[in-house]
Each structure stands twice: as C-alpha cells, then as structure tokens.
Design a protein around this motif. Structure first.
Motif, PDB file in Angstrom:
ATOM      1  N   ASN A   1       0.823  -1.216   0.000  1.00  0.00           N
ATOM      2  CA  ASN A   1       0.000   0.000   0.000  1.00  0.00           C
ATOM      3  C   ASN A   1       0.855   1.263   0.000  1.00  0.00           C
ATOM      4  O   ASN A   1       0.588   2.199  -0.734  1.00  0.00           O
TER       5      ASN A   1
ATOM      6  N   VAL B   1       0.689   3.016  -3.609  1.00  0.00           N
ATOM      7  CA  VAL B   1      -0.255   4.122  -3.513  1.00  0.00           C
ATOM      8  C   VAL B   1       0.504   5.399  -3.190  1.00  0.00           C
ATOM      9  O   VAL B   1       0.329   6.431  -3.822  1.00  0.00           O
TER      10      VAL B   1
ATOM     11  N   ARG C   1      -5.000   1.432 -12.254  1.00  0.00           N
ATOM     12  CA  ARG C   1      -5.124   2.194 -11.021  1.00  0.00           C
ATOM     13  C   ARG C   1      -6.554   2.097 -10.465  1.00  0.00           C
ATOM     14  O   ARG C   1      -6.757   1.936  -9.272  1.00  0.00           O
TER      15      ARG C   1
ATOM     16  N   ASN D   1      -7.425   0.683  -6.825  1.00  0.00           N
ATOM     17  CA  ASN D   1      -8.102   1.511  -5.829  1.00  0.00           C
ATOM     18  C   ASN D   1      -9.429   0.920  -5.392  1.00  0.00           C
ATOM     19  O   ASN D   1      -9.927   1.218  -4.310  1.00  0.00           O
TER      20      ASN D   1
ATOM     21  N   THR E   1      -8.323  -1.776   1.145  1.00  0.00           N
ATOM     22  CA  THR E   1      -6.926  -1.736   1.585  1.00  0.00           C
ATOM     23  C   THR E   1      -6.466  -3.044   2.208  1.00  0.00           C
ATOM     24  O   THR E   1      -5.372  -3.529   1.920  1.00  0.00           O
TER      25      THR E   1
ATOM     26  N   ARG F   1      -5.645  -5.795  -0.368  1.00  0.00           N
ATOM     27  CA  ARG F   1      -4.932  -5.464  -1.600  1.00  0.00           C
ATOM     28  C   ARG F   1      -3.836  -6.456  -1.939  1.00  0.00           C
ATOM     29  O   ARG F   1      -3.733  -6.907  -3.070  1.00  0.00           O
TER      30      ARG F   1
END
Lengths: 291, 305
Positions: A72, A76, A253, A257, A261, A264
């Motif tokens: 993450n 990100v 992306r 997204n 989270t 992921r």
C-alpha cells in the motif's frame, strides 16, 4: 505460535477468497469469524475482513500485515501502479524473496516480522544480490538495533542493505528511522537471473538482443539460451530481467483503488483482480446470508 | 496372470489405453484401477477395453482421491469388460450389498484384501461363495485366510524420498513372484508397477529426473534400473535433466545385449537420439508401459507378437 494464530494467518490467502467466491463458504474463514468476530451475522464479508485485519494490526502483525502495508505504501504512496510491478514469493537462487518491487530498477524487501528468525539472513541477502542490486530489510521497530548489528557483520554487502521499520502507527518510510539501500553489484549472476525467468520471458530477451533464438534440440534449449544470455553485459542483462518481470502483473489504477486496503496484497499477488466484480459483490454480502 | 494395481492417474490411464489400443497388453494381464476421478480419460479407457474385449478390474469403493468420500461409491458401470472390485475395508459390506442389488454375485467380484483388521469382514462376505479373485497382500495372516483363486500381491517398488536418492543404488532387485506364484498355489501375482503404493495428489517440479526401467536378469528374476539426472541442484531446466537421465539409459541399453526391447523403451531411446523432451508424466507413462509389455511377453498371450 498457537493454533489460533495460525488460523488467523491463513485468512488473507487466495484459497480462502477463492473458496468464498466459488463455494460461498470457507472453513478457515468460518473458524476465525467464530473466534474473533462478534455478531458476524449482522456484518458483511468486507466488514469482517476489515475487522480481522485490524485485530492483526493491534496484536499480531504477521507477514501478511507487513507485506500489505508495504504494498500500500509503495504502490499508492510512492509509485504508480502504471509504472511499477510488485512480485511476491520470487525464487532467487536457493531462496524465496518475500517482496520484489520493479520500476526502473528492481528492489528486494526481506520482511522480518516479530515472528521471524534471522538465521538465514546472510544467505538470503546474498542470493537476492545475485539478481537485483538493491536489497532492504523491513523489520519491526523492536528489531531495528538487531538488524543493524547483524548487517554490520556482513561487511560491504551489509553496508549496502537498506533498513526500514514498520512503526507502531504503520509508517515505513520515515526519513529519520530508515536507511536507503545502496546499489551493490558484487554478486550479480547471469545464471541466477536467468533461472528466475520463464521460457517465454528469456526467449523474448534473447530474441530482442540477438535477433534470433538458438536453433538446437529441445533438451539443449535452456542451456543454449543461458549461454547467449551470459554474453549480455551483466547490468544490461539485469535491465532485461526487470523489464520482463514487470510484465507479470498488470493492474489498472482504478482496479487497484477498488480493492479494499486490507485485501490489496492477496488480491494483487494472486491476480484475483480479474474477478473484481464478483469479489466486490461478495464483500457487500452479509455473512449470514451465505449460510 | 498378472494384476498390476493403479490409482487411475491420468498418465496411468493413458498408458493402459495406448497398450490396449495397440494390441500390446497381454490377455494375461488384468489391470486393477482404483479410480480417483470420473474423467473423460477414464471413460475412454473403459470404451477402449470394451472394444478390445480386454478385462479390467474397477474398485467401487476407492480409498484415495475425490471419489473416496462419496458414501455410495461410484456408479455401476454397465460394461462387459469390467470386473467389479472392492477393497475389503469398512465400506466393503455396503458396497457388496449395492453390487448385489444390481444382480452381481459374490463369485463375480474381485476382492482386494490388504488389511489384517478386515479379514473377518472378508470371511463374512465370502462365507459361502469365494470371490472371482482375491488379491492377497504378502502377509502371513492374510495369505492363510485368502480363498482360491488368489493372487500374490506386494509393493515391489521401493520408493525413495527424493529422485536424487535413486543415484545411491541405481540397480536393484524388483521381483521373482512371476517365477514361483504358480507352484505356490496362486492364480497370479500383482504389484503397483513402478509407481509404488504411496498415493499423493499432483506433483511439483523435481530437482532430479528419474526413469525407472524394469528388466529380466539372466536368472529370470526381475530387476529395476534407475536412470537419474546429475545436475540436481535446483528445479530449472527439467528438459536438460531428462536428457542426462535418458542418455544413461541409452548407454546402458546398448551395452547390455540381453535387455528386451519394447515399444515404450524404443520411444524413450528415440527421445535420447533426437534430443526431445516429452514431459514428466509421459516419462512415467512410458516406463509403466514398458513394464506391462515386458511382463506380457513373459507370460505370453500377447495379441500381436
């Protein structure tokens, strides 16, 4: 570790997600839900995953928690998923790298959670340096001094290794507590790089560089291609390796997204984002409705 | 008669199918199959055996694989070539009852007796009528209680933990049951061919490639030679490892004038000659076919030559 801890370690795996998607139920999932989640019947699968993940974060930060936090932060926070690929469980030499990040270069992260041991660290790092030039250790804050001391004993190689720390509030790349990896090329090996590659991948490289693939009997194909690969200057060969490995994981992306989270890294590494709509539907379904 | 026992993995089924289709499976060989999955390959096998009018025994209460948990066993196969078979275990009684309700009698059934604890079950089931065959494991108690016609059964393949371990003893005794079964009062003999008893699902990339070749020694006992690759450091280049192993086989074959050539052995030698790699399951398949063909030639009764 107790059995309970072990079951909770199995929650964030391809198998559990797949069982839930395909069969609508998973033994491991049910077991952990029963033990750790209050009133599960009123919660969605997504809420339950999230709750379990946060309880991991509080008192049992396992390898998945480290890996997921790292992914993450990197994909990100620092790099874009468009230009960067992460791989996990990559065989390099005689060892398996936890986490390899590829953009212009390849960086290996060795994860040492509180539950890991450090016995093999020297040999692991040495193998990682046979294919990639930057290697870091990601450890818990309690192990920072120990890692630093161990790396000192590894001489030049240890000097080059980066150190990152997963702090109590889940930061990793804090400038004050981390040490960036330095490029280290002493152990780079054509053979070890080549053996990471799949057949199609090394053929792409040989074709690209030499314009043709050696014409030999099938059983000598691997050796003949390896021989050609060895003719490529080592840093150029490494660059080819990184470019080929980058192609292994393609995600947009938007897709990235859209994954919660907590899930992921399991979804990304198992490439289950190909079933993202079904997954999202599952996460919104109430746990009780599946019974 | 020879009764090789298989767990119905894909390459085992293909080996048997090819042998029968090419007329290379002797009528003196009755394979026993414990099916692990009802696949189209399995169905094709039954069709091929039926067309060739060759008998095979199918276990209706398998203990391993996907079908092992299903309480009612596998469906009865309406096929003349099939000898209905059972493992004498805790599901044996209900399986025999199910067979009987379909009009199959005790005397039509092949019984595999390999557990001492179920000798009593066996005796209860076959109190009045003996089974068509009893496959009796080499165990004093079992052999004493098995009814005729009985088959002397043993796991002759001594399986090593890793393929590289076969390098330590690359040539060893396999069996001499084919020499003595008849005078010892058996109708036949049986084994797990070159696969061994241990059942595990699937496989993984090996560090070493091994080819197991059974052959008759001068005194007619069966021996087995293991041809193993040398570069066994990691899992890369399986094709290259196969080549190392098959070149050893080629050298061994050309230096021993008395080794009997079979169709399957010839195919392996062709791979050595041409530098081709058929894949790991095919290597097992060919080694198994070689074993079947060799025993068939020994027992006679081969349909073609």
């Amino acid at each position: 570790m107790t059995n309970n801890n072990r079951a909770i370690n199995l929650i964030f795996t391809r198998r559990v997600l797949n069982d839930l998607l395909v069969n609508g139920t998973s033994e491991v999932f049910n077991y952990v839900v029963q033990r750790y989640v209050n009133d599960p019947q009123d919660k969605t699968h997504g809420q339950i995953f999230s709750e379990i993940y946060h309880s991991l974060g509080e008192d049992n930060r396992n390898e998945y928690y480290y890996m997921n936090t790292l992914l993450n932060k990197l994909l990100v926070g620092i790099h874009s998923v468009h230009t960067t690929t992460a791989l996990s469980q990559l065989h390099i030499g005689q060892h398996i790298a936890d986490f390899v990040m590829l953009n212009g270069e390849g960086k290996v992260y060795e994860i040492k959670s509180d539950l890991d041991n450090f016995d093999r660290l020297h040999d692991q790092i040495q193998d990682y340096f046979s294919a990639f030039s930057k290697v870091s250790v990601l450890a818990s804050i309690h192990e920072y001094d120990r890692v630093q001391k161990l790396l000192k004993d590894f001489g030049d190689m240890g000097e080059a290794v980066g150190i990152y720390v997963l702090s109590e509030d889940d930061t990793i790349f804090s400038k004050s507590r981390s040490k960036e990896p330095q490029q280290y090329n002493e152990y780079l090996s054509h053979t070890n790089m080549f053996k990471i590659l799949r057949k199609k991948e090394y053929e792409n490289i040989i074709l690209d560089h030499f314009g043709e693939i050696p014409d030999v009997k099938p059983v000598f194909h691997f050796k003949a291609c390896l021989k050609k690969f060895e003719e490529i200057p080592i840093l150029e060969a490494q660059n080819y390796l990184v470019q080929e490995l980058k192609k292994r994981n393609k995600i947009t992306r938007v897709m990235f997204n859209d994954i919660p989270t907590e899930l992921r890294s399991v979804v990304y590494f198992s490439q289950m984002y190909r079933k993202l709509p079904q997954l999202q539907e599952l996460l919104q379904t109430n746990y009780a409705e599946e019974k | 008669m020879y009764f090789p026992y298989f767990r119905g993995r894909m390459y085992e089924l293909l080996a048997l199918k090819e042998l029968v289709a090419d007329g290379k499976l002797s009528n003196s060989i009755i394979p026993i199959i414990e099916p692990i999955k009802l696949t189209s390959t399995f169905n094709n096998l039954l069709t091929t055996f039926d067309a060739a009018d060759h008998k095979l025994a199918i276990v209706y209460n398998p203990e391993v694989g996907d079908l092992s948990d299903s309480s009612d066993g596998i469906e009865l196969m309406d096929n003349n070539c099939v000898i209905p078979s059972i493992l004498v275990n805790k599901s044996a009684i209900s399986t025999v009852a199910a067979l009987k309700s379909q009009g199959i009698q005790e005397k039509d059934i092949l019984a595999v007796l390999n557990k001492r604890d179920f000798i009593e079950t066996y005796q209860t089931l076959f109190d009045t009528d003996s089974p068509k065959y009893t496959i009796a494991s080499k165990d004093r108690q079992i052999l004493r209680k098995a009814k005729s016609p009985k088959v002397l059964f043993d796991d002759k393949f001594s399986k090593r933990e890793k393929n590289a371990d076969y390098l330590k003893e690359d040539d060893e005794f396999f069996s001499e049951d084919h020499l003595y079964y008849s005078e010892e009062g058996f109708e036949g003999f049986g084994d797990y061919s070159i696969i061994g008893n241990e059942y595990n699902e699937g496989g993984f990339a090996p560090r070493a490639v091994a080819i197991h070749i059974v052959y008759f020694a001068k005194n007619n006992e069966l021996r087995i030679h293991h041809f193993v690759s040398d570069s066994n450091f990691d899992i890369s280049d399986v094709a290259g490892k196969f080549n190392e192993a098959v070149l050893k086989l080629q050298k061994w074959y050309s230096s021993q004038s008395e080794i009997q050539l079979t169709y399957a052995l010839q195919l392996l030698l062709n791979h050595a000659e041409e530098g081709t790699y058929p894949g790991l399951p095919t290597i097992k398949k060919l080694s198994m076919m070689h074993h079947m063909e060799l025993i068939g030639k020994y027992l006679g009764g081969s349909k073609k030559g």
